[in-house]
Design a protein around this motif. Sequence first.
Motif, PDB file in Angstrom:
ATOM      1  N   GLN A 144       9.740  -0.860   4.054  1.00 38.07           N
ATOM      2  CA  GLN A 144       9.899   0.559   3.739  1.00 38.07           C
ATOM      3  C   GLN A 144      10.417   0.740   2.325  1.00 38.07           C
ATOM      4  OE1 GLN A 144      12.441   1.423   7.105  1.00 38.07           O
ATOM      5  NE2 GLN A 144      10.807   2.539   8.144  1.00 38.07           N
ATOM      6  N   TRP A 145      11.417  -0.044   1.946  1.00 40.81           N
ATOM      7  CA  TRP A 145      11.974   0.086   0.602  1.00 40.81           C
ATOM      8  C   TRP A 145      10.952  -0.300  -0.465  1.00 40.81           C
ATOM      9  CZ3 TRP A 145      13.026  -2.728  -3.758  1.00 40.81           C
ATOM     10  CH2 TRP A 145      13.821  -2.081  -4.705  1.00 40.81           C
ATOM     11  N   LEU A 146      10.250  -1.399  -0.227  1.00 39.00           N
ATOM     12  CA  LEU A 146       9.256  -1.847  -1.211  1.00 39.00           C
ATOM     13  C   LEU A 146       8.148  -0.816  -1.409  1.00 39.00           C
ATOM     14  CD1 LEU A 146       9.123  -5.572  -0.144  1.00 39.00           C
ATOM     15  CD2 LEU A 146       9.656  -4.756  -2.471  1.00 39.00           C
ATOM     16  N   LEU A 147       7.734  -0.145  -0.331  1.00 36.89           N
ATOM     17  CA  LEU A 147       6.662   0.846  -0.430  1.00 36.89           C
ATOM     18  C   LEU A 147       7.137   2.192  -0.976  1.00 36.89           C
ATOM     19  CD1 LEU A 147       4.605   0.144   2.823  1.00 36.89           C
ATOM     20  CD2 LEU A 147       4.097  -0.590   0.483  1.00 36.89           C
ATOM     21  N   THR A 148       8.395   2.529  -0.751  1.00 32.92           N
ATOM     22  CA  THR A 148       8.880   3.829  -1.214  1.00 32.92           C
ATOM     23  C   THR A 148       9.604   3.765  -2.558  1.00 32.92           C
ATOM     24  OG1 THR A 148      10.936   3.617   0.069  1.00 32.92           O
ATOM     25  CG2 THR A 148       9.083   4.744   1.142  1.00 32.92           C
ATOM     26  N   GLN A 149      10.198   2.611  -2.875  1.00 30.27           N
ATOM     27  CA  GLN A 149      10.973   2.519  -4.111  1.00 30.27           C
ATOM     28  C   GLN A 149      10.724   1.256  -4.923  1.00 30.27           C
ATOM     29  OE1 GLN A 149      15.182   3.603  -3.427  1.00 30.27           O
ATOM     30  NE2 GLN A 149      14.482   4.237  -1.402  1.00 30.27           N
ATOM     31  N   GLY A 150      10.070   0.264  -4.342  1.00 29.10           N
ATOM     32  CA  GLY A 150       9.929  -1.026  -5.008  1.00 29.10           C
ATOM     33  C   GLY A 150       8.650  -1.229  -5.790  1.00 29.10           C
ATOM     34  N   GLY A 151       7.793  -0.220  -5.822  1.00 27.23           N
ATOM     35  CA  GLY A 151       6.577  -0.330  -6.624  1.00 27.23           C
ATOM     36  C   GLY A 151       5.360  -0.868  -5.902  1.00 27.23           C
ATOM     37  N   CYS A 152       5.494  -1.232  -4.638  1.00 31.46           N
ATOM     38  CA  CYS A 152       4.342  -1.707  -3.870  1.00 31.46           C
ATOM     39  C   CYS A 152       3.622  -0.512  -3.255  1.00 31.46           C
ATOM     40  CB  CYS A 152       4.794  -2.661  -2.760  1.00 31.46           C
ATOM     41  SG  CYS A 152       5.518  -4.204  -3.382  1.00 31.46           S
ATOM     42  N   ARG A 153       2.344  -0.694  -2.969  1.00 36.83           N
ATOM     43  CA  ARG A 153       1.549   0.375  -2.362  1.00 36.83           C
ATOM     44  C   ARG A 153       0.917  -0.142  -1.074  1.00 36.83           C
ATOM     45  NH1 ARG A 153      -2.729   1.648  -6.626  1.00 36.83           N
ATOM     46  NH2 ARG A 153      -2.961  -0.548  -6.235  1.00 36.83           N
ATOM     47  N   PRO A 154       0.786   0.713  -0.062  1.00 37.36           N
ATOM     48  CA  PRO A 154       0.231   0.255   1.212  1.00 37.36           C
ATOM     49  C   PRO A 154      -1.215  -0.222   1.106  1.00 37.36           C
ATOM     50  CG  PRO A 154       0.729   2.606   1.285  1.00 37.36           C
ATOM     51  CD  PRO A 154       1.219   2.095  -0.029  1.00 37.36           C
ATOM     52  N   GLU A 155      -1.928   0.260   0.109  1.00 35.23           N
ATOM     53  CA  GLU A 155      -3.327  -0.145  -0.037  1.00 35.23           C
ATOM     54  C   GLU A 155      -3.509  -1.426  -0.860  1.00 35.23           C
ATOM     55  OE1 GLU A 155      -2.554   2.875  -3.363  1.00 35.23           O
ATOM     56  OE2 GLU A 155      -2.009   2.711  -1.252  1.00 35.23           O
ATOM     57  N   ASP A 156      -2.429  -1.972  -1.384  1.00 35.11           N
ATOM     58  CA  ASP A 156      -2.520  -3.225  -2.145  1.00 35.11           C
ATOM     59  C   ASP A 156      -3.087  -4.328  -1.253  1.00 35.11           C
ATOM     60  OD1 ASP A 156      -1.443  -2.004  -4.376  1.00 35.11           O
ATOM     61  OD2 ASP A 156       0.572  -2.806  -4.059  1.00 35.11           O
ATOM     62  N   ARG A 157      -3.936  -5.156  -1.840  1.00 37.45           N
ATOM     63  CA  ARG A 157      -4.600  -6.223  -1.086  1.00 37.45           C
ATOM     64  C   ARG A 157      -4.270  -7.578  -1.678  1.00 37.45           C
ATOM     65  NH1 ARG A 157      -9.083  -4.432   1.957  1.00 37.45           N
ATOM     66  NH2 ARG A 157      -9.290  -2.173   1.900  1.00 37.45           N
ATOM     67  N   ASP A 158      -4.166  -8.567  -0.800  1.00 34.17           N
ATOM     68  CA  ASP A 158      -3.973  -9.930  -1.281  1.00 34.17           C
ATOM     69  C   ASP A 158      -5.344 -10.507  -1.648  1.00 34.17           C
ATOM     70  OD1 ASP A 158      -5.206 -10.812   1.091  1.00 34.17           O
ATOM     71  OD2 ASP A 158      -3.331 -11.509   1.987  1.00 34.17           O
TER      72      ASP A 158
END
Length: 165
Positions: free
Chosen positions: A89-103
């Motif tokens: 939750q923190w990474l997606l809301t404040q850490g710069g990661c996005r839910p649509e990011d793909r490996d």
Amino acid sequence: MVVEGDMTLLAARQGDVQTLKTLLAAKVLNSDVKDVLGASPVHHAARAGKLTCLRFLVEDAGLQGNCLANNGASPAHDAAATGNLACLQWLLTQGGCRPEDRDSSGATVLHLACRFSHHEITEWLLKSGEVDPGASTDTGALPVHYAAAKGDLASLRLLLGHSPK
């Protein structure tokens, strides 16, 4: 330097912020510290569910919250795969990661939550409305495929409830 880098990764996994502060002051903690798979201290803290440590690494030490390991995975991917909802939750809301990011295989955080049967993460991601349950990996796998393969009925119900009719 290898020993100091190993100390940094270990401290991140253990959530040892005091050691990380010491290593930062000694200029040992930086964006060059990675394990053999290219995972940063941020990845290690996210995997271990060490939110306070994760926040320190990004907010105070200046490491990138959305850095990528050699396999293209972000720390959010690692948090989803290991079931660490607060870190995700923190990474997606404040850490710069996005839910649509793909490996590098095309997997999103939703794919990994389903692959490792973390239905509480699947539920949170689906309720956020920011994930695509129809997103496919490079081989065409959908999150529902991973949930079905694991026999994860809770995630299957959630995914089917969010599928287009």
